[in-house]
Design an enzyme around this catalytic site. Structure first.
Site, PDB file in Angstrom:
ATOM      1  N   ARG A 104       4.967  16.512  22.883  1.00  0.00           N
ATOM      2  CA  ARG A 104       5.976  17.357  22.110  1.00  0.00           C
ATOM      3  C   ARG A 104       6.891  16.378  20.548  1.00  0.00           C
ATOM      4  O   ARG A 104       6.627  15.353  20.045  1.00  0.00           O
ATOM      5  CB  ARG A 104       8.145  16.534  22.051  1.00  0.00           C
ATOM      6  CG  ARG A 104       7.975  17.104  24.137  1.00  0.00           C
ATOM      7  CD  ARG A 104       9.384  17.349  23.611  1.00  0.00           C
ATOM      8  NE  ARG A 104      10.715  15.978  23.720  1.00  0.00           N
ATOM      9  CZ  ARG A 104      11.661  15.924  24.225  1.00  0.00           C
ATOM     10  NH1 ARG A 104      12.200  16.876  24.282  1.00  0.00           N
ATOM     11  NH2 ARG A 104      12.253  14.135  23.422  1.00  0.00           N
ATOM     12  N   THR A 108      10.214  18.782  15.933  1.00  0.00           N
ATOM     13  CA  THR A 108      10.741  20.561  16.504  1.00  0.00           C
ATOM     14  C   THR A 108      11.426  20.887  17.935  1.00  0.00           C
ATOM     15  O   THR A 108      11.589  21.592  17.957  1.00  0.00           O
ATOM     16  CB  THR A 108       9.398  21.706  15.774  1.00  0.00           C
ATOM     17  OG1 THR A 108       8.251  20.759  16.871  1.00  0.00           O
ATOM     18  CG2 THR A 108       9.341  21.981  14.122  1.00  0.00           C
ATOM     19  N   ASP A 200      12.356   7.086  26.906  1.00  0.00           N
ATOM     20  CA  ASP A 200      10.850   8.077  26.803  1.00  0.00           C
ATOM     21  C   ASP A 200       9.583   7.733  27.990  1.00  0.00           C
ATOM     22  O   ASP A 200       9.171   6.824  27.909  1.00  0.00           O
ATOM     23  CB  ASP A 200       9.949   7.573  25.416  1.00  0.00           C
ATOM     24  CG  ASP A 200       8.383   8.171  25.349  1.00  0.00           C
ATOM     25  OD1 ASP A 200       8.076   7.785  25.721  1.00  0.00           O
ATOM     26  OD2 ASP A 200       8.505   8.813  24.341  1.00  0.00           O
ATOM     27  N   ASP A 203       6.116   6.262  27.103  1.00  0.00           N
ATOM     28  CA  ASP A 203       6.276   5.062  26.190  1.00  0.00           C
ATOM     29  C   ASP A 203       6.442   3.533  27.924  1.00  0.00           C
ATOM     30  O   ASP A 203       5.790   2.379  27.042  1.00  0.00           O
ATOM     31  CB  ASP A 203       7.360   5.030  24.801  1.00  0.00           C
ATOM     32  CG  ASP A 203       6.413   5.423  23.878  1.00  0.00           C
ATOM     33  OD1 ASP A 203       5.222   5.244  23.787  1.00  0.00           O
ATOM     34  OD2 ASP A 203       7.116   5.713  22.873  1.00  0.00           O
TER      35      ASP A 203
HETATM   36  C1  PRP Z   1       7.810  13.654  27.280  1.00  0.00           C
HETATM   37  C2  PRP Z   1       8.024  13.957  28.727  1.00  0.00           C
HETATM   38  C3  PRP Z   1       7.483  15.221  29.166  1.00  0.00           C
HETATM   39  C4  PRP Z   1       8.751  15.947  27.868  1.00  0.00           C
HETATM   40  C5  PRP Z   1       9.734  16.304  28.520  1.00  0.00           C
HETATM   41  O1  PRP Z   1       6.207  13.902  26.883  1.00  0.00           O
HETATM   42  O2  PRP Z   1       6.926  12.974  29.792  1.00  0.00           O
HETATM   43  O3  PRP Z   1       6.124  15.586  29.170  1.00  0.00           O
HETATM   44  O4  PRP Z   1       8.453  14.601  26.534  1.00  0.00           O
HETATM   45  O5  PRP Z   1      10.180  16.866  27.132  1.00  0.00           O
HETATM   46  P1  PRP Z   1      11.272  18.420  26.987  1.00  0.00           P
HETATM   47  O6  PRP Z   1      11.092  18.979  28.464  1.00  0.00           O
HETATM   48  O7  PRP Z   1      11.763  18.828  26.106  1.00  0.00           O
HETATM   49  O8  PRP Z   1       9.426  18.680  26.632  1.00  0.00           O
HETATM   50  P2  PRP Z   1       6.567  13.391  25.742  1.00  0.00           P
HETATM   51  O9  PRP Z   1       6.264  14.875  24.877  1.00  0.00           O
HETATM   52  O10 PRP Z   1       7.028  12.340  25.379  1.00  0.00           O
HETATM   53  O11 PRP Z   1       4.608  13.229  25.655  1.00  0.00           O
HETATM   54  P3  PRP Z   1       4.291  11.492  26.405  1.00  0.00           P
HETATM   55  O12 PRP Z   1       4.144  11.667  28.108  1.00  0.00           O
HETATM   56  O13 PRP Z   1       2.729  11.615  25.692  1.00  0.00           O
HETATM   57  O14 PRP Z   1       4.637  10.461  26.092  1.00  0.00           O
HETATM   58  N1  URA Z   2      10.432  12.669  27.329  1.00  0.00           N
HETATM   59  C1  URA Z   2      11.619  11.971  27.933  1.00  0.00           C
HETATM   60  O1  URA Z   2       9.792  11.213  28.202  1.00  0.00           O
HETATM   61  N2  URA Z   2      12.424  11.493  27.946  1.00  0.00           N
HETATM   62  C2  URA Z   2      13.800  11.965  27.904  1.00  0.00           C
HETATM   63  O2  URA Z   2      14.626  11.980  27.730  1.00  0.00           O
HETATM   64  C3  URA Z   2      13.102  13.495  27.018  1.00  0.00           C
HETATM   65  C4  URA Z   2      11.908  13.865  27.164  1.00  0.00           C
END
Ligand code: PRP
Ligand code: URA
Length: 209
Positions: A104, A108, A200, A203
């Site tokens: 994400r 945005t 997160d 992370d």
């Molecule tokens: C997180 C999570 C989802 C997304 C959810 O990933 O694992 O994929 O956010 O958010 P949304 O419903 O608003 O799209 P992130 O983008 O943080 O990537 P990562 O798993 O690589 O940390």
């Molecule tokens: N992605 C995450 O990992 N945590 C949240 O709460 C929202 C999006």
């Protein structure tokens, strides 16, 4: 089968409470995601078709049931979805695994796709897209768009924590996709994080922050 289901087994709720805690370290976080995914699998895989099989017990020949060799695929949304793969694979070890990389944009909140690697016959498989978090729904929607573009028709989405906003958006974009979650939380905050959520997921799973 319902299109949206909260799988609120006591074991899942208990483990999820530990998962949410700020003081849960990476190792325990990883183990809990794995265990919860496996426990959810019991419900998520409830529709698996069965077929008759003739077997012999020590007493007699009999016709019993076995899982019909329907082709499955587990598709984690990277990164955090990776944590849910092994739990489901422990139940259906013959499933193939595809990967969809997505992050994400922090400003945005729009998802950006950076990798798609799927089994060649993805159009013929029952697909389980897995990601611990369904927040705005953007990542899940784009991942499923991507799968459908490649011919996938039979898709379920499995997460651990969902925000009402994400459920609504995903249902509107892909009404044919069943959604399973371990918890339906309150809302999103101004940064797009789920409240109360668990922070997160990527992370916390990989210890990157
Ligand atoms: C997180 C999570 C989802 C997304 C959810 O990933 O694992 O994929 O956010 O958010 P949304 O419903 O608003 O799209 P992130 O983008 O943080 O990537 P990562 O798993 O690589 O940390
Ligand atoms: N992605 C995450 O990992 N945590 C949240 O709460 C929202 C999006």
């Amino acid at each position: 089968m319902e299109k949206f289901q909260v799988i609120a087994h006591p074991l899942i709720q208990h483990k999820l409470s530990i998962l949410r805690r700020t003081d849960t370290p990476t190792k325990a976080f990883r183990e809990l995601v794995d265990e919860i995914a496996m426990l959810m699998g019991y419900e998520v895989l409830r529709d698996l078709p069965l077929e008759d099989v003739e077997i012999e017990t020590p007493i007699t020949k009999t016709v019993q049931k076995q899982i019909a060799g329907k082709k499955l695929a587990i598709v984690p949304i990277l990164r955090a979805g990776i944590g849910m793969v092994d739990g489901l694979l422990s139940l259906v070890p013959a499933a193939k695994v595809g990967h969809i990389g997505m992050y994400r944009d922090e400003e945005t909140l729009q998802p950006v796709e950076y990798l798609v690697k799927l089994p060649e016959d993805i159009d013929q498989r029952q697909i389980f897209v897995v990601d611990p978090m369904l927040a705005t729904g953007g990542s899940a929607i784009l991942a499923i768009d991507s799968l459908k573009k490649r011919g996938a028709t039979n898709i379920k989405f499995v997460c651990l924590v969902a925000a009402p906003e994400g459920v609504k958006a995903l249902q509107a974009a892909h009404p044919d996709v069943d959604i399973f979650t371990a918890a339906l939380d309150e809302k999103l905050n101004e940064k797009g994080y789920i409240v109360p959520g668990l922070g997160d997921a990527g992370d916390r799973l990989f210890g990157t922050k």
